[in-house]
Design a protein around this motif. Structure first.
Motif, PDB file in Angstrom:
ATOM      1  N   ASN A 105      48.917  29.743  48.092  1.00 56.55           N
ATOM      2  CA  ASN A 105      47.783  30.623  47.836  1.00 56.55           C
ATOM      3  C   ASN A 105      46.927  30.087  46.692  1.00 56.55           C
ATOM      4  O   ASN A 105      46.226  30.851  46.021  1.00 56.55           O
ATOM      5  CB  ASN A 105      48.287  32.033  47.451  1.00 56.55           C
ATOM      6  N   ASN A 106      46.952  28.787  46.478  1.00 56.10           N
ATOM      7  CA  ASN A 106      46.262  28.196  45.337  1.00 56.10           C
ATOM      8  C   ASN A 106      44.780  28.532  45.279  1.00 56.10           C
ATOM      9  O   ASN A 106      44.223  28.746  44.194  1.00 56.10           O
ATOM     10  CB  ASN A 106      46.433  26.671  45.346  1.00 56.10           C
ATOM     11  N   ALA A 107      44.130  28.566  46.441  1.00 52.36           N
ATOM     12  CA  ALA A 107      42.691  28.847  46.467  1.00 52.36           C
ATOM     13  C   ALA A 107      42.392  30.240  45.928  1.00 52.36           C
ATOM     14  O   ALA A 107      41.395  30.446  45.236  1.00 52.36           O
ATOM     15  CB  ALA A 107      42.151  28.695  47.881  1.00 52.36           C
ATOM     16  N   LEU A 108      43.270  31.194  46.227  1.00 53.29           N
ATOM     17  CA  LEU A 108      43.082  32.556  45.724  1.00 53.29           C
ATOM     18  C   LEU A 108      43.502  32.656  44.263  1.00 53.29           C
ATOM     19  O   LEU A 108      42.858  33.335  43.455  1.00 53.29           O
ATOM     20  CB  LEU A 108      43.874  33.544  46.578  1.00 53.29           C
ATOM     21  N   GLU A 109      44.576  31.980  43.902  1.00 54.41           N
ATOM     22  CA  GLU A 109      45.015  31.982  42.505  1.00 54.41           C
ATOM     23  C   GLU A 109      43.939  31.363  41.606  1.00 54.41           C
ATOM     24  O   GLU A 109      43.743  31.808  40.471  1.00 54.41           O
ATOM     25  CB  GLU A 109      46.322  31.191  42.359  1.00 54.41           C
ATOM     26  N   GLY A 110      43.239  30.368  42.128  1.00 55.15           N
ATOM     27  CA  GLY A 110      42.156  29.764  41.375  1.00 55.15           C
ATOM     28  C   GLY A 110      41.024  30.756  41.119  1.00 55.15           C
ATOM     29  O   GLY A 110      40.425  30.767  40.034  1.00 55.15           O
ATOM     30  N   THR A 111      40.753  31.595  42.112  1.00 52.01           N
ATOM     31  CA  THR A 111      39.745  32.643  41.948  1.00 52.01           C
ATOM     32  C   THR A 111      40.163  33.618  40.863  1.00 52.01           C
ATOM     33  O   THR A 111      39.356  34.013  40.005  1.00 52.01           O
ATOM     34  CB  THR A 111      39.532  33.401  43.272  1.00 52.01           C
ATOM     35  N   PHE A 112      41.438  34.021  40.887  1.00 53.86           N
ATOM     36  CA  PHE A 112      41.943  34.962  39.876  1.00 53.86           C
ATOM     37  C   PHE A 112      41.846  34.361  38.465  1.00 53.86           C
ATOM     38  O   PHE A 112      41.472  35.042  37.515  1.00 53.86           O
ATOM     39  CB  PHE A 112      43.393  35.335  40.176  1.00 53.86           C
ATOM     40  N   THR A 113      42.197  33.087  38.341  1.00 54.67           N
ATOM     41  CA  THR A 113      42.149  32.429  37.032  1.00 54.67           C
ATOM     42  C   THR A 113      40.720  32.363  36.500  1.00 54.67           C
ATOM     43  O   THR A 113      40.454  32.679  35.334  1.00 54.67           O
ATOM     44  CB  THR A 113      42.728  31.006  37.124  1.00 54.67           C
ATOM     45  N   ALA A 114      39.780  31.970  37.369  1.00 54.09           N
ATOM     46  CA  ALA A 114      38.377  31.893  36.958  1.00 54.09           C
ATOM     47  C   ALA A 114      37.845  33.268  36.585  1.00 54.09           C
ATOM     48  O   ALA A 114      37.084  33.415  35.617  1.00 54.09           O
ATOM     49  CB  ALA A 114      37.545  31.282  38.081  1.00 54.09           C
ATOM     50  N   LEU A 115      38.235  34.286  37.347  1.00 56.79           N
ATOM     51  CA  LEU A 115      37.798  35.654  37.067  1.00 56.79           C
ATOM     52  C   LEU A 115      38.283  36.110  35.696  1.00 56.79           C
ATOM     53  O   LEU A 115      37.502  36.644  34.890  1.00 56.79           O
ATOM     54  CB  LEU A 115      38.324  36.587  38.156  1.00 56.79           C
ATOM     55  N   LYS A 116      39.545  35.886  35.398  1.00 55.38           N
ATOM     56  CA  LYS A 116      40.095  36.346  34.119  1.00 55.38           C
ATOM     57  C   LYS A 116      39.511  35.560  32.944  1.00 55.38           C
ATOM     58  O   LYS A 116      39.296  36.120  31.870  1.00 55.38           O
ATOM     59  CB  LYS A 116      41.620  36.241  34.152  1.00 55.38           C
ATOM     60  N   ASN A 117      39.236  34.280  33.162  1.00 50.11           N
ATOM     61  CA  ASN A 117      38.588  33.505  32.111  1.00 50.11           C
ATOM     62  C   ASN A 117      37.195  34.037  31.820  1.00 50.11           C
ATOM     63  O   ASN A 117      36.772  34.095  30.657  1.00 50.11           O
ATOM     64  CB  ASN A 117      38.510  32.025  32.511  1.00 50.11           C
ATOM     65  N   SER A 118      36.478  34.427  32.874  1.00 46.55           N
ATOM     66  CA  SER A 118      35.138  34.979  32.696  1.00 46.55           C
ATOM     67  C   SER A 118      35.191  36.322  31.989  1.00 46.55           C
ATOM     68  O   SER A 118      34.361  36.611  31.127  1.00 46.55           O
ATOM     69  CB  SER A 118      34.438  35.133  34.058  1.00 46.55           C
ATOM     70  N   LEU A 119      36.174  37.139  32.340  1.00 48.03           N
ATOM     71  CA  LEU A 119      36.301  38.440  31.698  1.00 48.03           C
ATOM     72  C   LEU A 119      36.575  38.325  30.205  1.00 48.03           C
ATOM     73  O   LEU A 119      36.121  39.150  29.413  1.00 48.03           O
ATOM     74  CB  LEU A 119      37.422  39.243  32.369  1.00 48.03           C
ATOM     75  N   ARG A 120      37.308  37.302  29.819  1.00 46.88           N
ATOM     76  CA  ARG A 120      37.619  37.109  28.397  1.00 46.88           C
ATOM     77  C   ARG A 120      36.363  36.865  27.564  1.00 46.88           C
ATOM     78  O   ARG A 120      36.348  37.131  26.360  1.00 46.88           O
ATOM     79  CB  ARG A 120      38.589  35.939  28.220  1.00 46.88           C
ATOM     80  N   ASN A 121      35.349  36.352  28.215  1.00 43.12           N
ATOM     81  CA  ASN A 121      34.105  36.077  27.497  1.00 43.12           C
ATOM     82  C   ASN A 121      33.241  37.326  27.329  1.00 43.12           C
ATOM     83  O   ASN A 121      32.188  37.263  26.697  1.00 43.12           O
ATOM     84  CB  ASN A 121      33.293  35.012  28.244  1.00 43.12           C
ATOM     85  N   HIS A 122      33.673  38.418  27.923  1.00 44.07           N
ATOM     86  CA  HIS A 122      32.909  39.666  27.849  1.00 44.07           C
ATOM     87  C   HIS A 122      33.846  40.794  27.439  1.00 44.07           C
ATOM     88  O   HIS A 122      34.063  41.764  28.161  1.00 44.07           O
ATOM     89  CB  HIS A 122      32.251  39.971  29.196  1.00 44.07           C
ATOM     90  N   GLY A 123      34.450  40.646  26.286  1.00 44.79           N
ATOM     91  CA  GLY A 123      35.403  41.636  25.791  1.00 44.79           C
ATOM     92  C   GLY A 123      34.718  42.942  25.422  1.00 44.79           C
ATOM     93  O   GLY A 123      33.508  43.012  25.209  1.00 44.79           O
ATOM     94  N   GLY A 124      35.526  43.998  25.358  1.00 44.38           N
ATOM     95  CA  GLY A 124      35.014  45.298  24.942  1.00 44.38           C
ATOM     96  C   GLY A 124      34.442  46.141  26.051  1.00 44.38           C
ATOM     97  O   GLY A 124      33.975  47.261  25.802  1.00 44.38           O
ATOM     98  N   MET A 125      34.464  45.634  27.291  1.00 45.99           N
ATOM     99  CA  MET A 125      33.938  46.432  28.398  1.00 45.99           C
ATOM    100  C   MET A 125      34.896  47.562  28.751  1.00 45.99           C
ATOM    101  O   MET A 125      36.118  47.400  28.675  1.00 45.99           O
ATOM    102  CB  MET A 125      33.712  45.561  29.638  1.00 45.99           C
ATOM    103  N   SER A 126      34.334  48.686  29.186  1.00 50.12           N
ATOM    104  CA  SER A 126      35.159  49.783  29.679  1.00 50.12           C
ATOM    105  C   SER A 126      35.775  49.373  31.011  1.00 50.12           C
ATOM    106  O   SER A 126      35.358  48.382  31.629  1.00 50.12           O
ATOM    107  CB  SER A 126      34.310  51.040  29.878  1.00 50.12           C
ATOM    108  N   LYS A 127      36.752  50.136  31.459  1.00 45.79           N
ATOM    109  CA  LYS A 127      37.413  49.836  32.728  1.00 45.79           C
ATOM    110  C   LYS A 127      36.424  49.837  33.884  1.00 45.79           C
ATOM    111  O   LYS A 127      36.462  48.960  34.751  1.00 45.79           O
ATOM    112  CB  LYS A 127      38.534  50.861  32.984  1.00 45.79           C
ATOM    113  N   GLU A 128      35.518  50.811  33.908  1.00 41.90           N
ATOM    114  CA  GLU A 128      34.537  50.893  34.989  1.00 41.90           C
ATOM    115  C   GLU A 128      33.590  49.702  34.954  1.00 41.90           C
ATOM    116  O   GLU A 128      33.216  49.166  36.001  1.00 41.90           O
ATOM    117  CB  GLU A 128      33.761  52.211  34.901  1.00 41.90           C
TER     118      GLU A 128
END
Length: 269
Positions: A234-257
């Motif tokens: 499932n590497n192709a999907l795991e790669g998506t998850f990794t990129a997503l979480k890296n992007s989220l780290r750059n936008h800290g402080g967001m609410s859950k919504e």
């Protein structure tokens, strides 16, 4: 640069891919932060895959963003498109079923499925060709054996397991069967509890690893046998998850919504 000349799609690209914050974008375009947020909002809301592929292999898994929430994702292997996403509290069979029912209702023909081997998933999708992600399999067996097994039997079993992505089905089965022939008597050893008088298997974790391999073996090399393109991981999907979480780290402080809106925009891009 005025607010009227802001292109929402370009703004989103810079926000999600170039890791720019709302504040940085506001400065760059000489507008207020609220204007940036307002222009971003239509881009990230209402997740839905457009131009559904007609058929193929789907990759499915769940990733988490905290103790009590995550997202279940189904991705088309060939196009890389996210076909469905569902926010969940825990990984459940019913959520995977709802996702696949949804994409089937859109006219997508599922040829095969690559998944993590979640309990009950092989039975649920028995009408399809189902491949267990080999990296998930390695992680599963590692829980019992560890990366550095102490027992000689564990050391010898760990070799074909950790190298499974480099082996064919015949090579893996041959290695596993030789290991069984050698260590079956060892696996049957029992230890007696002096207090209760009852006995139990001496090498419990090793037995668990052995039994888990036997259980999952029918699903480890399905990709070799099908006539269509199917990956062994499932590497192709795991790669998506990794990129997503890296992007989220750059936008800290967001609410859950707001994080959900960001995730939707990222998966839709």
């Amino acid at each position: 640069m005025g607010g009227e000349r802001l292109d929402p799609s370009e703004l989103w690209r810079q926000y999600s891919q170039n890791k720019q914050t709302v504040r940085e974008l506001a400065v760059q375009y000489s507008v207020s932060e609220s204007t940036v947020k307002r222009r971003l909002r239509p881009v990230v809301e209402n997740f839905e895959c457009k131009d559904f592929p007609r058929c193929g292999t789907v990759l499915m898994d769940t990733t988490y963003f905290g103790r009590d929430w995550g997202v279940t994702v189904v991705k088309d292997f060939l196009t890389g498109k996210i076909l469905c996403r569902k926010y969940v509290r825990h990984e459940r069979l019913i959520d995977y079923r709802e996702c696949t029912d949804f994409i089937l209702s859109k006219g997508y023909q599922i040829w095969g499925i690559v998944c993590d081997g979640f309990k009950g998933i092989f039975k649920q999708y028995s009408v399809f060709s189902v491949q267990m992600c080999q990296y998930h399999f390695v992680s599963l067996i590692r829980r019992y054996l560890t990366r550095n097994p102490k027992l000689q039997a564990g050391k010898e079993l760990w070799i074909p397991v950790k190298n499974i992505t480099k082996l064919t089905e015949n090579e893996f089965i041959e290695s596993f069967q030789k290991w069984e022939d050698k260590w079956i008597p060892f696996l049957k050893e029992r230890t007696k509890d002096e207090k209760t008088g009852k006995s139990h298997f001496t090498h419990k974790k090793l037995r668990s690893a052995w039994l888990s391999i036997k259980k999952h073996l029918p699903y480890l090399f399905v990709f070799e046998k099908v006539s269509f393109k199917m990956p062994n991981t499932n590497n192709a999907l795991e790669g998506t998850f990794t990129a997503l979480k890296n992007s989220l780290r750059n936008h800290g402080g967001m609410s859950k919504e707001n994080r959900k809106r960001f995730i939707d925009g990222f998966l839709k891009a």
